[in-house]
Design a protein around this motif. Sequence first.
Motif, PDB file in Angstrom:
ATOM      1  N   GLY A 157      31.482  52.572  29.470  1.00 17.21           N
ATOM      2  CA  GLY A 157      32.799  53.122  29.161  1.00 17.21           C
ATOM      3  C   GLY A 157      33.272  54.052  30.256  1.00 17.21           C
ATOM      4  N   GLU A 158      34.557  54.393  30.185  1.00 17.41           N
ATOM      5  CA  GLU A 158      35.192  55.231  31.192  1.00 17.41           C
ATOM      6  C   GLU A 158      35.911  56.403  30.537  1.00 17.41           C
ATOM      7  OE1 GLU A 158      36.223  51.907  30.921  1.00 17.41           O
ATOM      8  OE2 GLU A 158      34.818  51.125  32.401  1.00 17.41           O
ATOM      9  N   SER A 159      36.110  57.435  31.342  1.00 21.24           N
ATOM     10  CA  SER A 159      36.887  58.598  30.924  1.00 21.24           C
ATOM     11  C   SER A 159      38.310  58.477  31.445  1.00 21.24           C
ATOM     12  CB  SER A 159      36.265  59.874  31.492  1.00 21.24           C
ATOM     13  OG  SER A 159      36.489  59.953  32.892  1.00 21.24           O
ATOM     14  N   ALA A 160      39.149  59.373  31.003  1.00 23.68           N
ATOM     15  CA  ALA A 160      40.467  59.545  31.613  1.00 23.68           C
ATOM     16  C   ALA A 160      40.238  60.206  32.972  1.00 23.68           C
ATOM     17  CB  ALA A 160      41.341  60.423  30.724  1.00 23.68           C
ATOM     18  N   PRO A 161      41.237  60.245  33.848  1.00 23.16           N
ATOM     19  CA  PRO A 161      41.061  60.932  35.133  1.00 23.16           C
ATOM     20  C   PRO A 161      40.645  62.392  34.933  1.00 23.16           C
ATOM     21  CG  PRO A 161      43.043  59.601  35.178  1.00 23.16           C
ATOM     22  CD  PRO A 161      42.553  59.588  33.758  1.00 23.16           C
ATOM     23  N   GLN A 162      39.681  62.828  35.739  1.00 22.77           N
ATOM     24  CA  GLN A 162      39.157  64.189  35.682  1.00 22.77           C
ATOM     25  C   GLN A 162      39.653  64.976  36.886  1.00 22.77           C
ATOM     26  OE1 GLN A 162      37.094  65.141  32.958  1.00 22.77           O
ATOM     27  NE2 GLN A 162      37.854  63.153  32.294  1.00 22.77           N
ATOM     28  N   ARG A 163      39.592  66.304  36.784  1.00 22.52           N
ATOM     29  CA  ARG A 163      40.010  67.146  37.911  1.00 22.52           C
ATOM     30  C   ARG A 163      38.971  67.042  39.033  1.00 22.52           C
ATOM     31  NH1 ARG A 163      36.899  71.661  37.703  1.00 22.52           N
ATOM     32  NH2 ARG A 163      36.099  72.231  35.664  1.00 22.52           N
ATOM     33  N   GLU A 164      39.387  67.306  40.240  1.00 24.69           N
ATOM     34  CA  GLU A 164      38.503  67.224  41.399  1.00 24.69           C
ATOM     35  C   GLU A 164      37.384  68.258  41.295  1.00 24.69           C
ATOM     36  OE1 GLU A 164      41.058  67.881  44.743  1.00 24.69           O
ATOM     37  OE2 GLU A 164      41.907  65.881  44.636  1.00 24.69           O
ATOM     38  N   GLY A 165      36.231  67.909  41.846  1.00 24.94           N
ATOM     39  CA  GLY A 165      35.111  68.835  41.885  1.00 24.94           C
ATOM     40  C   GLY A 165      34.003  68.443  40.926  1.00 24.94           C
ATOM     41  N   ILE A 192      33.698  64.632  41.344  1.00 24.74           N
ATOM     42  CA  ILE A 192      34.960  63.906  41.525  1.00 24.74           C
ATOM     43  C   ILE A 192      35.455  64.281  42.922  1.00 24.74           C
ATOM     44  CG2 ILE A 192      37.265  63.463  40.621  1.00 24.74           C
ATOM     45  CD1 ILE A 192      34.959  62.866  38.631  1.00 24.74           C
ATOM     46  N   PRO A 193      35.440  63.327  43.866  1.00 24.58           N
ATOM     47  CA  PRO A 193      35.791  63.665  45.253  1.00 24.58           C
ATOM     48  C   PRO A 193      37.205  64.239  45.366  1.00 24.58           C
ATOM     49  CG  PRO A 193      34.811  61.483  45.132  1.00 24.58           C
ATOM     50  CD  PRO A 193      35.076  61.916  43.716  1.00 24.58           C
ATOM     51  N   ALA A 194      37.344  65.252  46.221  1.00 20.75           N
ATOM     52  CA  ALA A 194      38.641  65.864  46.473  1.00 20.75           C
ATOM     53  C   ALA A 194      39.468  64.975  47.381  1.00 20.75           C
ATOM     54  CB  ALA A 194      38.454  67.244  47.116  1.00 20.75           C
ATOM     55  N   HIS A 195      40.781  65.032  47.218  1.00 19.86           N
ATOM     56  CA  HIS A 195      41.664  64.214  48.057  1.00 19.86           C
ATOM     57  C   HIS A 195      41.579  64.622  49.525  1.00 19.86           C
ATOM     58  CE1 HIS A 195      44.109  67.782  47.310  1.00 19.86           C
ATOM     59  NE2 HIS A 195      44.802  67.446  48.382  1.00 19.86           N
ATOM     60  N   ASP A 196      41.187  65.878  49.784  1.00 19.52           N
ATOM     61  CA  ASP A 196      41.092  66.356  51.162  1.00 19.52           C
ATOM     62  C   ASP A 196      39.643  66.553  51.603  1.00 19.52           C
ATOM     63  OD1 ASP A 196      40.550  68.476  49.503  1.00 19.52           O
ATOM     64  OD2 ASP A 196      41.861  69.901  50.544  1.00 19.52           O
ATOM     65  N   LYS A 197      38.722  65.793  51.017  1.00 16.96           N
ATOM     66  CA  LYS A 197      37.300  65.976  51.307  1.00 16.96           C
ATOM     67  C   LYS A 197      36.971  65.743  52.786  1.00 16.96           C
ATOM     68  CE  LYS A 197      35.794  61.320  50.280  1.00 16.96           C
ATOM     69  NZ  LYS A 197      34.887  60.476  49.566  1.00 16.96           N
ATOM     70  N   ASP A 198      37.707  64.886  53.467  1.00 22.42           N
ATOM     71  CA  ASP A 198      37.429  64.616  54.870  1.00 22.42           C
ATOM     72  C   ASP A 198      37.660  65.853  55.739  1.00 22.42           C
ATOM     73  OD1 ASP A 198      36.665  62.710  56.935  1.00 22.42           O
ATOM     74  OD2 ASP A 198      38.705  63.029  57.681  1.00 22.42           O
ATOM     75  N   PHE A 199      38.600  66.699  55.344  1.00 19.74           N
ATOM     76  CA  PHE A 199      38.888  67.911  56.099  1.00 19.74           C
ATOM     77  C   PHE A 199      37.661  68.821  56.141  1.00 19.74           C
ATOM     78  CE2 PHE A 199      40.327  72.345  56.310  1.00 19.74           C
ATOM     79  CZ  PHE A 199      41.070  72.314  57.481  1.00 19.74           C
TER      80      PHE A 199
END
Length: 166
Positions: free
Chosen positions: A84-92, A125-132
């Motif tokens: 099963g899956e969750s709804a989208p979670q916050r980053e981190g 949950i990977p951050a959208h700016d993790k590459d930075f």
Amino acid sequence: MKIIRLVAFLSALLIGKPGFAQSSIMQEDFKPSELNQPGKEFPQVNSEGRVRVQISAPDANYVQLDIGGVKYDLTKDENGVWTGESAPQREGFQYYQLNIDGASVPDPGSLYFYGAGRWGSGVEIPAHDKDFYALKNVPHGTVAELIYFSEITQEFRRCYVYTPPC
């Protein structure tokens, strides 16, 4: 009165925008979490921040994913594997647990972390700016510490001098 009209106008504008509606189609780009036990494929995280878990519990009557204070029902296949899956979670970092027939247990697929007075499962949950923030192989200079006597303060002082690469 002007503020009320402005709020009403902006509300009507935003409600009518089709771009603000969420898609009901889940992205199927799940990848194993970076906090999994070695060699484990689950839990997984997709680009939307959803968490997918899987556990073999053939004798269980119901299994849930408990993350972010919300429980999500898992479905059982013919081999007794629940997914099963969750709804989208916050980053981190997110703590979570599995609920099997009413018993809250850590997920054997994730590493264990101590928090809230107990050991539990965790997923990143990977951050959208993790590459930075990622470590990169870039040219580095040097930092030198120099000690000198200051005529102004009449005491020895220290300074740090950075010299760029090359």
